[in-house]
Each structure stands twice: as C-alpha cells, then as structure tokens.
Design an enzyme around this catalytic site. Structure first.
Site, PDB file in Angstrom:
ATOM      1  N   ASP A 202       0.803  -1.215   0.000  1.00  0.00           N
ATOM      2  CA  ASP A 202       0.000   0.000   0.000  1.00  0.00           C
ATOM      3  C   ASP A 202       0.838   1.267   0.000  1.00  0.00           C
ATOM      4  O   ASP A 202       2.003   1.273   0.400  1.00  0.00           O
ATOM      5  CB  ASP A 202      -0.973   0.010   1.177  1.00  0.00           C
ATOM      6  CG  ASP A 202      -0.288  -0.174   2.531  1.00  0.00           C
ATOM      7  OD1 ASP A 202       0.762  -0.839   2.587  1.00  0.00           O
ATOM      8  OD2 ASP A 202      -0.811   0.340   3.535  1.00  0.00           O
TER       9      ASP A 202
ATOM     10  N   GLU B 295      -0.443  -2.118   5.225  1.00  0.00           N
ATOM     11  CA  GLU B 295       0.503  -2.046   6.340  1.00  0.00           C
ATOM     12  C   GLU B 295       0.404  -0.703   7.044  1.00  0.00           C
ATOM     13  O   GLU B 295       0.554  -0.631   8.274  1.00  0.00           O
ATOM     14  CB  GLU B 295       1.936  -2.272   5.838  1.00  0.00           C
ATOM     15  CG  GLU B 295       2.985  -2.306   6.945  1.00  0.00           C
ATOM     16  CD  GLU B 295       3.465  -0.934   7.391  1.00  0.00           C
ATOM     17  OE1 GLU B 295       3.797  -0.782   8.588  1.00  0.00           O
ATOM     18  OE2 GLU B 295       3.501   0.000   6.560  1.00  0.00           O
TER      19      GLU B 295
END
Length: 442
Positions: free
Chosen positions: A105, A172
């Site tokens: 991400d 994350e």
C-alpha cells in the site's frame, strides 16, 4: 627498506587478502551475475510501481502485478488473501519454509520529489474525499526487491532446498493488513513458515547499508480517542460554561507527565496528541472536544499501564473542571512490538556480511515507529526478522549532518530512496538470508 622479494611477498599477501574479501562480499557468482543483468528490469518495475500507487486495501493493480510475475517464475499463486493480499508458494525439495513479505500500500500524500516518474494519482479515500496518493514509505522499493529476490531463487533452484513463501501484504500503513491475512488463513491455508523475513528502507543511513537490531526493535502502536464533555455557551461569559477546550489543553500537558514522571526513562514511551477538534467559532464555548493520540511502547506491561493512565488523567481533568460527565476514552489497538529473534539475527547478519561486505552492515538502535510485521513473529513456531536498509546517498547524508539540517524521510512528500545501491543490497541481503536458511541438499 624492504627487499624486493619481501615487497613482492607482502604485495601478494595483500592481493590475496583483498581477493578473499572481495570473494566473500558477494553472492554466489551465477546469482551475482544474474542480478546485474536483471537490474534494469527491476528498476523499470520500481518506476512503474512508484508511478501507480494504491491506498490500503485497494492495491488491486499492484497485487495483480506481483501475482503475474510470481506465476511467471513458477510459483503457485493465490490472490485475494485478507482482502487484496498475494501468497506465492515455490516448493523445492525438503527443508524449512521461509516467508519473504513485502507491503503493497501507499499513502495519501501529494508527491513533491520532482522525479520524472512521480505519482500523479488521486483517488477517493474511505471517507469519500479525493486525496493524492504516493509511495512515500518505500513499499515500491520493497516490492521490487521482493520480485528480484524471488527471480534469483526461482531461476537458481540448485542453490537451495525448502519452500519459499512470498507474501504481498495489503494495508501495512493502518497496521491492519497482517491481521487480515492471518484471519483469512495465511498460516493455515498455506504452509506455516519456520522463518519470516521483511526489509524496510530507512533515511538514517547511507544507501545500501544493511541495518539490524536484535530483540525488541519497533514499538507497539495504539490509537486513543478521547472526547472531553463540557457545558457550552457564550465566549464572553466563560464562567457560565464548563470549557472542554481548556480541559483538552490541560490534558495534553498532563499526558506528558506519564512519560516524564511515571515511566522509567530507560523504557521508552511516546504519547503524541496528533489532533484536537472542537468548536465552530471564536465566541462560542463548545460542549465537547475530541483528541486523537498515538501511543508507542515496547513492553506489554508498560503498554497496559500507560493506556490505563491515559484514561485516568482524562477522568481527572474532567473532575477538576467540574465537567457534566466523564470523558469517553476509546482505545483502538494497533500492533504489538516487532521482536527480532537474536539467535536468528546473528545467523542472518553473518550471511549478509558475506554478501554485501561488513562495511555495509551496521547495528542500529530500536525505533518508536511501528510495523504490523510484528504479528507474524507472534505466531507459535515462527521466528521473524525485520531488517532495515539505508536509502540516502552517502554524500548527501554527510552534508546534511554537517549542516545540521534534516533530510526528508519516509512519509514525507519528498521521500525518494537512492535506488540503485539500495535496491541491489536489499536483494543481496534477502537472497543471502534465504540461502542461509534454505541451504542446498547435501
């Protein structure tokens, strides 16, 4: 003055020592040669990932790119694990199962690096707001290294034996992607790893420097939201109100005494109030104010005590101010502290020194930043390592230190790792550790 014969012998010895050191500080020759050949494609892949970032749990195209490449290397690939997660398995004979994890991400940050391949992406966030998106934390670098390492091992299967488990983890940054993958059966639907490894770029050291710390390494993280309730009214007659703005201001200061007066200074704690929201205009005392905090600790008992003390301080300030009701304290657990297994770390770093050279390997202090990679190492039977790699040009870093000026780091709009040495040494370190843990069949 040395005799010519003695000089030649000394020179020969020096050359042999240098040659031995050079030979030691490298991957096996076929892998080292292949990495040099592969680098231009890996750099291109990095640029593509960098230019097309996606927010947490929306990494659809990113996951597809990782899955496509892993399939082409011969991995058995499953997508959609824990949302958008990718799991790729390559079985290569008897031996341990080793997991190599990367995050996928990006962040809601407007990139200001000036790179030719800088992100121009905007998207809707979970609240429906249009936000810019950028890989301001290096996950694009991590994914590129993940793929480069996977390519080396898949195309050199005689060099190792065991099962390589590649994990592309979503989300994350909000610290909830690891939990989502584990809940979706990461260690039950797929082989449970004996070892788990991940790397992260770092702005505090010269590019390509492998940075390690054994034991507690990255802090736990919790988010605390506190709503202070008061009695609203006219700003001109504050004595007719119970002002929650004042309560909130006093609470901000009181919380810092939990660090300075209730905690052992050798056992770090960070309490940061990142947001205070309340009121609509200058002459109105609001009836409530909301504070949002991040709390970082290393040890579970300290974490529990600090969170309880935060709630106590909030109640105390409300009582002192004569608030009409107790504050609302909402604790949202984040992730636990990352713990690097010391025995495994010693073994891994020895292998890394041989791959990149001891001059590129440095011990580092623990950090108060958090990583949900912690969750993998908490699973029974899994030993885990999170290792950092320096990502700033050495001359630029030295000049900044001399001038006393900090350089942009991760999560900054200007963050861009010094790619070639950082990416190359990340792949070398990952490969060296995997080969150490999964040696060839005897």
């Amino acid at each position: 003055m040395k005799s010519p014969r003695l000089f030649r012998r000394t020179l020969l010895a020096a050359c042999l020592i240098a040659a031995a050191a050079s030979q030691a500080a490298s991957l096996p020759a076929p892998l080292a040669a292949q990495l040099t050949t592969d680098y231009p494609k890996l750099a291109s892949f990095y640029q593509d990932l960098h230019a097309h970032p996606e927010l947490s749990f929306n990494e659809h195209e990113t996951a597809a790119k990782l899955a496509e490449r892993a399939k082409a290397l011969g991995f058995d690939v499953t997508t959609g694990v824990g949302g958008t997660g990718v799991v790729a398995i390559l079985r290569n004979g008897p031996g341990p199962t080793v997991m190599l994890r990367t995050e996928m991400d990006a962040l809601p940050v407007l990139e200001k690096t000036g790179l030719s391949f800088a992100s121009a992406v905007t998207t809707k966030n979970a609240a429906g707001d249009t936000v810019p998106v950028a890989h301001a934390c290096g996950h694009d670098l991590h994914m590129s290294a993940w793929y480069g390492t996977a390519k080396l091992l898949s195309e050199n299967r005689k060099a190792w034996s065991g099962t390589l488990m590649l994990v592309g983890q979503p989300s994350e940054e909000p610290l909830n992607g690891a939990a989502a993958m584990l809940k979706d059966g990461l260690f039950t639907r797929f082989p449970k790893p004996d070892y788990a490894l991940s790397m992260h770029d770092d702005a505090s050291m010269a590019s390509g420097t492998i940075m390690w710390h054994a034991g507690a390494f990255r802090a736990s993280a919790d988010t605390v939201t506190i709503t202070m309730f008061g009695q609203g009214g006219h700003g001109a007659v504050p004595h007719e109100t119970r002002d929650p703005v004042v309560m909130a201001a006093r609470l901000v200061l009181a919380l810092q005494t939990l660090v300075s007066r209730e905690n052992n200074p050798l056992d770090p704690v960070v309490i940061t109030v990142g947001s205070i929201q309340g009121g609509t205009q200058a002459n109105i005392v609001p009836d409530q104010v909301k504070l949002a905090l991040t709390v970082r600790t290393f040890r579970p008992e300290v974490r529990q005590r600090v969170l309880a003390s935060i709630a106590r301080e909030a109640r105390g300030e409300a009582i002192a101010a004569g608030a009409p009701k107790e504050p609302l304290v909402d604790i949202k657990p984040g992730t636990d502290s990352v713990y690097n297994d010391p025995e495994l770390m010693a073994r891994a770093i020895k292998a890394v020194e041989k791959a990149v050279g001891p001059e590129f390997v440095k011990e580092m202090p623990p950090k108060m930043t958090s990583e949900d990679f912690a969750m993998y190492g908490q699973q029974p039977g899994v030993k885990a390592l999170l290792i950092h790699v320096g990502a700033v040009d050495a001359d630029r870093l030295a000049a900044a230190k001399k001038a006393g000026q900090p350089l942009p780091g991760t999560h900054s709009p200007q963050w861009a790792p010094d790619l070639q040495p950082t990416l190359m040494n990340t792949i070398k370190a990952e490969t060296a550790i995997l080969l150490e843990l999964m040696p060839p069949k005897r």
